[in-house]
Design a protein around this motif. Structure first.
Motif, PDB file in Angstrom:
ATOM      1  N   UNK A  34     -15.127 -66.058 -69.309  1.00  0.00           N
ATOM      2  CA  UNK A  34     -16.209 -66.735 -70.047  1.00  0.00           C
ATOM      3  C   UNK A  34     -15.814 -68.167 -70.348  1.00  0.00           C
ATOM      4  N   UNK A  35     -16.754 -69.082 -70.057  1.00  0.00           N
ATOM      5  CA  UNK A  35     -16.551 -70.474 -70.477  1.00  0.00           C
ATOM      6  C   UNK A  35     -17.062 -70.594 -71.902  1.00  0.00           C
ATOM      7  N   UNK A  36     -16.163 -70.937 -72.825  1.00  0.00           N
ATOM      8  CA  UNK A  36     -16.526 -71.027 -74.234  1.00  0.00           C
ATOM      9  C   UNK A  36     -17.243 -72.347 -74.530  1.00  0.00           C
ATOM     10  N   UNK A  37     -17.939 -72.385 -75.658  1.00  0.00           N
ATOM     11  CA  UNK A  37     -18.692 -73.592 -76.021  1.00  0.00           C
ATOM     12  C   UNK A  37     -17.813 -74.808 -76.245  1.00  0.00           C
ATOM     13  N   UNK A  38     -16.525 -74.603 -76.547  1.00  0.00           N
ATOM     14  CA  UNK A  38     -15.622 -75.743 -76.754  1.00  0.00           C
ATOM     15  C   UNK A  38     -14.992 -76.227 -75.451  1.00  0.00           C
ATOM     16  N   UNK A  39     -15.388 -75.618 -74.305  1.00  0.00           N
ATOM     17  CA  UNK A  39     -14.884 -76.061 -73.005  1.00  0.00           C
ATOM     18  C   UNK A  39     -13.687 -75.290 -72.494  1.00  0.00           C
ATOM     19  N   UNK A  40     -13.136 -74.421 -73.321  1.00  0.00           N
ATOM     20  CA  UNK A  40     -12.019 -73.590 -72.872  1.00  0.00           C
ATOM     21  C   UNK A  40     -12.574 -72.319 -72.209  1.00  0.00           C
ATOM     22  N   UNK A  41     -11.669 -71.473 -71.707  1.00  0.00           N
ATOM     23  CA  UNK A  41     -12.077 -70.239 -71.022  1.00  0.00           C
ATOM     24  C   UNK A  41     -11.289 -69.063 -71.601  1.00  0.00           C
ATOM     25  N   UNK A  42     -11.934 -67.906 -71.618  1.00  0.00           N
ATOM     26  CA  UNK A  42     -11.247 -66.676 -72.023  1.00  0.00           C
ATOM     27  C   UNK A  42     -11.439 -65.623 -70.937  1.00  0.00           C
ATOM     28  N   UNK A  43     -10.378 -64.804 -70.755  1.00  0.00           N
ATOM     29  CA  UNK A  43     -10.398 -63.791 -69.697  1.00  0.00           C
ATOM     30  C   UNK A  43     -10.057 -62.429 -70.282  1.00  0.00           C
ATOM     31  N   UNK A  44     -10.791 -61.406 -69.806  1.00  0.00           N
ATOM     32  CA  UNK A  44     -10.641 -60.036 -70.306  1.00  0.00           C
ATOM     33  C   UNK A  44     -10.380 -59.138 -69.087  1.00  0.00           C
ATOM     34  N   UNK A  45      -9.178 -58.502 -69.036  1.00  0.00           N
ATOM     35  CA  UNK A  45      -8.801 -57.750 -67.838  1.00  0.00           C
ATOM     36  C   UNK A  45      -8.568 -56.268 -68.075  1.00  0.00           C
ATOM     37  N   UNK A  46      -8.462 -55.525 -66.920  1.00  0.00           N
ATOM     38  CA  UNK A  46      -8.207 -54.082 -66.873  1.00  0.00           C
ATOM     39  C   UNK A  46      -9.373 -53.267 -67.423  1.00  0.00           C
ATOM     40  N   UNK A  47     -10.592 -53.795 -67.332  1.00  0.00           N
ATOM     41  CA  UNK A  47     -11.752 -53.116 -67.909  1.00  0.00           C
ATOM     42  C   UNK A  47     -12.151 -51.878 -67.110  1.00  0.00           C
ATOM     43  N   UNK A  48     -12.647 -50.886 -67.830  1.00  0.00           N
ATOM     44  CA  UNK A  48     -13.191 -49.703 -67.156  1.00  0.00           C
ATOM     45  C   UNK A  48     -14.678 -49.894 -66.854  1.00  0.00           C
ATOM     46  N   UNK A  49     -15.315 -50.845 -67.560  1.00  0.00           N
ATOM     47  CA  UNK A  49     -16.740 -51.097 -67.369  1.00  0.00           C
ATOM     48  C   UNK A  49     -17.052 -52.546 -67.739  1.00  0.00           C
ATOM     49  N   UNK A  50     -17.946 -53.154 -66.937  1.00  0.00           N
ATOM     50  CA  UNK A  50     -18.388 -54.532 -67.190  1.00  0.00           C
ATOM     51  C   UNK A  50     -19.857 -54.494 -67.589  1.00  0.00           C
ATOM     52  N   UNK A  51     -20.183 -55.134 -68.703  1.00  0.00           N
ATOM     53  CA  UNK A  51     -21.552 -55.069 -69.216  1.00  0.00           C
ATOM     54  C   UNK A  51     -22.307 -56.388 -69.209  1.00  0.00           C
ATOM     55  N   UNK A  52     -21.790 -57.419 -68.539  1.00  0.00           N
ATOM     56  CA  UNK A  52     -22.468 -58.720 -68.464  1.00  0.00           C
ATOM     57  C   UNK A  52     -22.449 -59.210 -67.022  1.00  0.00           C
ATOM     58  N   UNK A  53     -23.212 -60.254 -66.763  1.00  0.00           N
ATOM     59  CA  UNK A  53     -23.275 -60.807 -65.406  1.00  0.00           C
ATOM     60  C   UNK A  53     -23.068 -62.315 -65.456  1.00  0.00           C
ATOM     61  N   UNK A  54     -22.740 -62.903 -64.306  1.00  0.00           N
ATOM     62  CA  UNK A  54     -22.481 -64.347 -64.217  1.00  0.00           C
ATOM     63  C   UNK A  54     -23.739 -65.124 -64.634  1.00  0.00           C
TER      64      UNK A  54
END
Length: 257
Positions: free
Chosen positions: A186-206
């Motif tokens: 995810x690109x955050x509103x402050x311009x940085x990025x956060x990453x979430x790994x090893x998920x069993x399910x993804x609930x959002x789209x690009x």
């Protein structure tokens, strides 16, 4: 043969001339509002004209002191009324301007408060896993990672635990991420990025907008892992290798982990 009036002797003006002079005098006095007060003296002058030697000049009627005083009083009253009306108008205008200035000040204060509240809302952060703790720290060394050290932090979480966006932003990557398994970036509103790994399910789209605390997926054990947990990274770009200390990142946004 022409006849002329004898010189050196005043001739009595005719009734027509006298009347004309009186009418002119009355007309001149009409604008002062005192015709009624002067009518009697004018008639009296007309009645006595036969007893007075005529001079040939237009008679002058004197106004009594009481009438003059009434005129002066009326003029003074009108002047005071006009001044009072002007003062009242000025006071009303001043009150109107003061009310407008106060309303503008209150409106600007409300707008500032709303902007500040929105700024705080957009910059509010939470932990990606509620009521959890960091099980593996940032830059921890192990042969499990190809870089030789941990590029993020791991949150203890059983498989299927709700994973939240830490803040407001836009999803830029979803899907398989190699060693990260199923991941979201995810690109955050402050311009940085956060990453979430090893998920069993993804609930959002690009392209999807997310808000602070919104569930974006479920934790799991996909990819290179020894058990279910959430791998979380803070980055300067969406790509691997641009990681920054995620604990310091979260704490800088008011989240202690």
């Amino acid at each position: 043969m022409a006849f002329m009036c004898a010189t050196g002797k005043h001739r009595r003006p005719s009734r027509i001339k006298r009347s004309t002079a009186q009418v002119a005098g009355v007309a001149a006095l009409a604008t002062t509002g005192v015709i009624g007060a002067l009518a009697a003296p004018a008639l009296a002058a007309d009645n006595s004209v036969d007893a007075v030697e005529q001079t040939g000049f237009t008679p002058v009627i004197s106004i009594g002191d009481s009438i003059a005083e009434k005129i002066d009083a009326q003029a003074e009253a009108q002047k005071q009324a006009a001044e009072e009306a002007a003062r009242k108008k000025a006071a009303e205008e001043a009150a109107r301007k003061k009310a407008e200035a106060l309303a503008k000040k209150e409106r600007e204060a409300k707008e500032r408060a709303a902007r500040e509240a929105e700024r705080k809302r957009l910059n509010s952060f939470v932990a990606p896993i509620s009521d959890s703790y960091v099980s593996t720290g940032y830059k921890a060394s192990s042969s499990l990672w190809s870089s030789g050290s941990h590029t993020g932090i791991d949150f203890h979480a059983a498989s299927g635990t709700s994973v939240h966006a830490v803040g407001y932003g836009t999803v830029v990557q979803t899907g398989w991420g190699g060693a990260y398994g199923n991941q979201i970036v995810i690109r955050m509103n402050d311009g940085t990025y956060t990453q979430y790994g090893h998920l069993s399910s993804i609930g959002v789209s690009v392209g999807q907008k997310v808000v602070t605390g919104q569930q974006i997926g479920l934790s799991g054990s996909t990819g290179n892992t020894t058990g279910p947990h959430l791998h979380f990274e803070a980055r300067t770009t969406p790509e691997y290798g641009s990681d920054i200390d995620p604990v310091a990142y979260l704490r800088s946004h008011g989240v202690n982990v």
